[in-house]
Design a protein around this motif. Structure first.
Motif, PDB file in Angstrom:
ATOM      1  N   ARG A 101      20.293 -69.610  34.360  1.00  0.00           N
ATOM      2  CA  ARG A 101      19.481 -70.291  34.397  1.00  0.00           C
ATOM      3  C   ARG A 101      18.919 -70.759  35.707  1.00  0.00           C
ATOM      4  N   LEU A 102      18.936 -70.151  37.112  1.00  0.00           N
ATOM      5  CA  LEU A 102      17.945 -70.163  37.759  1.00  0.00           C
ATOM      6  C   LEU A 102      16.816 -69.739  37.708  1.00  0.00           C
ATOM      7  N   LEU A 103      16.756 -68.622  36.883  1.00  0.00           N
ATOM      8  CA  LEU A 103      15.282 -67.720  35.972  1.00  0.00           C
ATOM      9  C   LEU A 103      14.540 -68.815  35.381  1.00  0.00           C
ATOM     10  N   GLU A 104      15.450 -69.853  34.526  1.00  0.00           N
ATOM     11  CA  GLU A 104      14.346 -70.308  33.904  1.00  0.00           C
ATOM     12  C   GLU A 104      13.876 -71.092  34.335  1.00  0.00           C
ATOM     13  N   THR A 105      14.343 -71.857  35.016  1.00  0.00           N
ATOM     14  CA  THR A 105      14.269 -73.198  36.270  1.00  0.00           C
ATOM     15  C   THR A 105      12.673 -73.576  36.922  1.00  0.00           C
ATOM     16  N   ALA A 106      13.016 -72.019  37.377  1.00  0.00           N
ATOM     17  CA  ALA A 106      12.144 -71.362  37.729  1.00  0.00           C
ATOM     18  C   ALA A 106      10.636 -70.626  36.828  1.00  0.00           C
TER      19      ALA A 106
END
Length: 158
Positions: A101-106
């Protein structure tokens, strides 16, 4: 030797395609890297097909279609290498999911739907496609819940 080896990779993100091409060129590894969607990509007849951290981005029906096309492209005794997160891994799964989720947000993809299965569900799906499946955890030394599934096409098929 590797002179007979033909490698082809697909990636939807053009920037990542260029990074992969440069990295492989620097290693003097001839490979064809194309900017393409796995849902529409052709799988040529292959000894090995690897789908690494790909399928959870696709809805279950699309996952099944990609897997079917990949298995249909395997030569006798061909190998499908699949790495995905195991949804049934408790806290490790939650850490893996949060990390993604953090990677996709970034990457600017806030709210990207992610579709996980358990290792047993992946195994069952691959066996249903006619593969002999071996499963190996890939979490030694890390907090994540990735699992490696090796699906071998039997000799008598195709």
């Amino acid at each position: 030797g590797t002179e007979d080896l033909e490698m082809r990779g697909i990636e939807m993100n053009r920037r990542r395609v260029e990074v992969a091409r440069r990295a492989l060129d620097a290693l003097d590894m001839p490979a064809q890297i194309e900017c393409e969607d796995a849902r529409a990509a052709d799988f040529p007849a292959s000894s090995v097909i690897a789908l690494v951290d790909v399928l959870f981005y696709l809805e279950p029906a699309a996952q099944n279609r990609v897997l079917k096309r990949a298995v249909d492209a395997l030569l006798p005794r061909g190998l499908l290498v699949l790495r995905e997160a195991d949804r049934q891994s408790g806290m490790r799964f939650h850490l893996t999911h949060l990390s993604e989720r953090l990677l996709e947000t970034a990457r600017g993809h806030l709210g990207q739907p992610l579709h996980y299965r358990t290792a047993d569900e992946w195994r069952s799906t691959l066996e249903g496609l006619g593969l002999e499946v071996e499963t190996q955890p890939m979490n030694a030394g890390n907090p994540f819940c990735n699992v490696l599934l090796l699906g071998r096409m039997p000799c008598s098929v195709q």
